[in-house]
Write an enzyme that holds these catalytic residues in place. Structure first.
Site, PDB file in Angstrom:
ATOM      1  N   GLY A  56       0.753  -1.242   0.000  1.00 50.98           N
ATOM      2  CA  GLY A  56       0.000   0.000   0.000  1.00 50.98           C
ATOM      3  C   GLY A  56       0.780   1.287   0.000  1.00 50.98           C
ATOM      4  N   ARG A  71       2.947  -1.560  -5.762  1.00 51.68           N
ATOM      5  CA  ARG A  71       3.186  -0.295  -6.460  1.00 51.68           C
ATOM      6  C   ARG A  71       4.541   0.332  -6.102  1.00 51.68           C
ATOM      7  NH1 ARG A  71      -1.059   2.964  -7.993  1.00 51.68           N
ATOM      8  NH2 ARG A  71      -2.341   1.842  -6.503  1.00 51.68           N
ATOM      9  N   ARG A  89      -5.414   3.311 -15.742  1.00 50.05           N
ATOM     10  CA  ARG A  89      -5.605   4.009 -14.472  1.00 50.05           C
ATOM     11  C   ARG A  89      -6.355   5.343 -14.591  1.00 50.05           C
ATOM     12  NH1 ARG A  89      -1.920   5.650 -11.682  1.00 50.05           N
ATOM     13  NH2 ARG A  89      -2.849   5.187  -9.681  1.00 50.05           N
ATOM     14  N   CYS A 117     -12.444   3.934 -28.830  1.00 50.39           N
ATOM     15  CA  CYS A 117     -13.735   4.588 -29.056  1.00 50.39           C
ATOM     16  C   CYS A 117     -14.544   4.680 -27.771  1.00 50.39           C
ATOM     17  CB  CYS A 117     -14.503   3.822 -30.122  1.00 50.39           C
ATOM     18  SG  CYS A 117     -13.538   3.695 -31.632  1.00 50.39           S
ATOM     19  N   GLU A 118     -14.071   5.490 -26.853  1.00 50.52           N
ATOM     20  CA  GLU A 118     -14.723   5.752 -25.563  1.00 50.52           C
ATOM     21  C   GLU A 118     -14.303   7.148 -25.148  1.00 50.52           C
ATOM     22  OE1 GLU A 118     -16.556   3.770 -23.507  1.00 50.52           O
ATOM     23  OE2 GLU A 118     -16.315   1.895 -24.618  1.00 50.52           O
TER      24      GLU A 118
HETATM   25  C1  LIG Z   1      -2.877  -5.102  -4.114  1.00 50.35           C
HETATM   26  C2  LIG Z   1      -2.439  -5.716  -2.848  1.00 50.35           C
HETATM   27  C3  LIG Z   1      -1.166  -5.435  -2.338  1.00 50.35           C
HETATM   28  C4  LIG Z   1      -0.230  -4.458  -2.985  1.00 50.35           C
HETATM   29  O1  LIG Z   1      -0.700  -3.158  -2.893  1.00 50.35           O
HETATM   30  P1  LIG Z   1       0.216  -1.929  -3.380  1.00 50.35           P
HETATM   31  O2  LIG Z   1      -0.610  -0.745  -3.112  1.00 50.35           O
HETATM   32  O3  LIG Z   1       0.465  -2.157  -4.818  1.00 50.35           O
HETATM   33  O4  LIG Z   1       1.461  -1.975  -2.574  1.00 50.35           O
HETATM   34  C5  LIG Z   1      -0.788  -6.087  -1.183  1.00 50.35           C
HETATM   35  N1  LIG Z   1      -1.611  -6.967  -0.559  1.00 50.35           N
HETATM   36  C6  LIG Z   1      -2.842  -7.243  -1.023  1.00 50.35           C
HETATM   37  C7  LIG Z   1      -3.697  -8.203  -0.282  1.00 50.35           C
HETATM   38  C8  LIG Z   1      -3.297  -6.627  -2.171  1.00 50.35           C
HETATM   39  O5  LIG Z   1      -4.527  -6.894  -2.617  1.00 50.35           O
END
Ligand SMILES: *Cc1c(COP(=O)(O)O)cnc(C)c1O
Length: 424
Positions: A247, A287, A323, A353-354
């Site tokens: 995250g 990410r 995204r 085409c959107e």
């Molecule tokens: C998507 C996800 C991650 C990774 O999240 P990032 O924001 O890309 O670091 C980690 N654990 C779970 C359970 C996820 O679904």
């Protein structure tokens, strides 16, 4: 051009007006390999992993790359060789880990909807842990494990009900979303899991959202998870590992998330203070390991001036870069070679085409048809979310390592796309 630092710096840089990835000119790569083209920097991936490794030096800790962020085999190979395990969300992802040289024993399996077939596949491969997201899943997993003559190692994903202050579609740790088991139901679920013959409780996990740019939500979640661990262990169920998910955010547009080592210094201090120092730790970053290690190169096809809007039509689209259409996400757009001419404000759009097929809105760019641009911060949740909408082949991908380039995905052809189809 803005004065903000270039996302992906110093692995992506401008030298005399020309954009480079490590030692290679992106313009040259676009000409050699065509567009749209994803370009990844190996040094940037390893550079993003390094602060996690630094933070965990001397700890019993394992980084599990959340591969849904970018599941291309060449990318997985880099992380496998660097010692990462993987966090998977499907049987298909497990097959990719094994194809890339990763070890099943370093895999953890997340997701709210694992099928029986996927459970069996993961049990046969011998993964490290199933991150279970519902009570019903505990029962089914136990049943499947018993039928295979195995015991499934499990962790329960708890929903700590903290607000990660991010986009609603990527916040996962609040009440009212589909992920994890509510805080107040966790103890009961652990006791239930411990009573099932096909399961062995090994850990606890949480993942509160994505593109988190401050330490606060992590500290809040940590405290709530530790409260639960205390209660669960007091009830007689030992918790071997603590998994805090992924995250951590990246810089898309001047965002300033904490560095992974600084964040973990705080979290480790809190763990120590609460008497959990030395406990086995797992994390699942996605990410933050790849997002700014990749860009998508695209050619400007046409400039289309209009009364209300000017459009810059490029050959990459929402099928390559979903995204913006999905989350109204922002990606910097940089010309590969700076022009001296005056900039014009454009909506940068693709050929699909959107009306939702836009890549950037109100961008000031000095470009002409035939020029190339880089869509920055395109290493995560771009290629892994790419589709064939409009029968557009998925882009090619290359991995840059110093002054060398490796093709890690050839451009998909129309034949590739039709291979599984049959006429009636
Ligand atoms: C998507 C996800 C991650 C990774 O999240 P990032 O924001 O890309 O670091 C980690 N654990 C779970 C359970 C996820 O679904």
């Amino acid at each position: 051009m803005t004065s903000l630092t270039l996302p992906g710096a110093p692995y992506f840089s401008r030298r005399e007006g020309v954009l480079f990835c490590e030692e290679l000119s992106l313009q040259a790569l676009a000409r050699q390999h065509g567009t749209p083209l994803f370009v990844y920097s190996k040094a940037a991936m390893l550079g993003a992993l390094a602060p996690y490794q630094k933070a965990f030096a001397g700890q019993d800790a394992q980084v599990h790359y959340a591969m849904k962020a970018n599941s291309s085999l060449g990318v997985l190979q880099v992380f496998a060789q660097a010692g990462c395990g993987f966090d998977i969300v499907s049987g298909g992802e497990l097959a990719r880990v094994l194809a890339a040289g990763g070890q099943a024993s370093q895999v953890i399996f997340s997701g709210v909807g694992k099928t029986r077939a996927e459970m069996r596949q993961a049990l046969d491969a011998g993964i490290a842990c199933f991150n279970v997201e519902s009570e019903a899943e505990l029962d089914v997993l136990s049943e499947v494990a018993i039928s295979c003559g195995k015991v499934a190692p499990v962790s329960i994903r708890v929903n700590p009900n903290v607000d990660p202050q991010t986009h609603p579609y990527i916040s996962t740790g609040l009440k009212g979303n589909k992920f994890g088991i509510a805080h107040e139901d966790t103890l009961r679920c652990y006791l239930h899991a411990a009573s099932l013959k096909g399961l062995k409780v090994v850990g606890i996990d949480c993942h509160i959202g994505s593109q988190i740019t401050s330490a606060g939500p992590y500290l809040d979640a940590l405290d709530k998870v530790l409260d639960l661990v205390e209660a669960i262990e007091a009830a007689g169920v030992p918790i071997h590992h603590l998994d805090f998910g992924g995250g951590l955010g990246i810089d898309y547009n001047g965002d300033t998330p904490p560095a992974a080592d600084a964040l973990w210094a705080q979290l480790l201090a809190r763990l120590d203070a609460r008497g959990f120092g030395g406990r086995r730790l797992m994390i699942e970053p996605g990410r933050s390991l790849v997002g700014n290690a990749g860009v998508c190169l695209s050619e400007v096809l046409f400039l289309k001036p209009g009364e209300q809007k000017n459009f810059c039509i490029i050959d990459a689209a929402m099928n390559d870069l979903p995204r913006p259409a999905m989350y109204q996400a922002f990606h910097r757009i940089e010309p590969l070679a700076a022009r001296a001419t005056a900039a014009t404000v454009y909506d940068v759009v693709g050929p699909v085409c959107e009306s939702g097929d836009w890549i950037g809105r109100d961008r000031s760019l000095a470009v002409q048809a035939g020029d190339h641009v880089a869509v920055m911060s395109a290493g995560a949740y771009c290629m892994s979310m790419a589709s064939n909408y409009n029968t557009r082949g998925r882009a090619a991908e290359v991995l840059v390592d110093g002054d060398k380039v490796h093709i890690i995905r050839v451009r998909e052809t129309a034949q590739d796309q039709m291979r599984a189809e049959r006429l009636v």
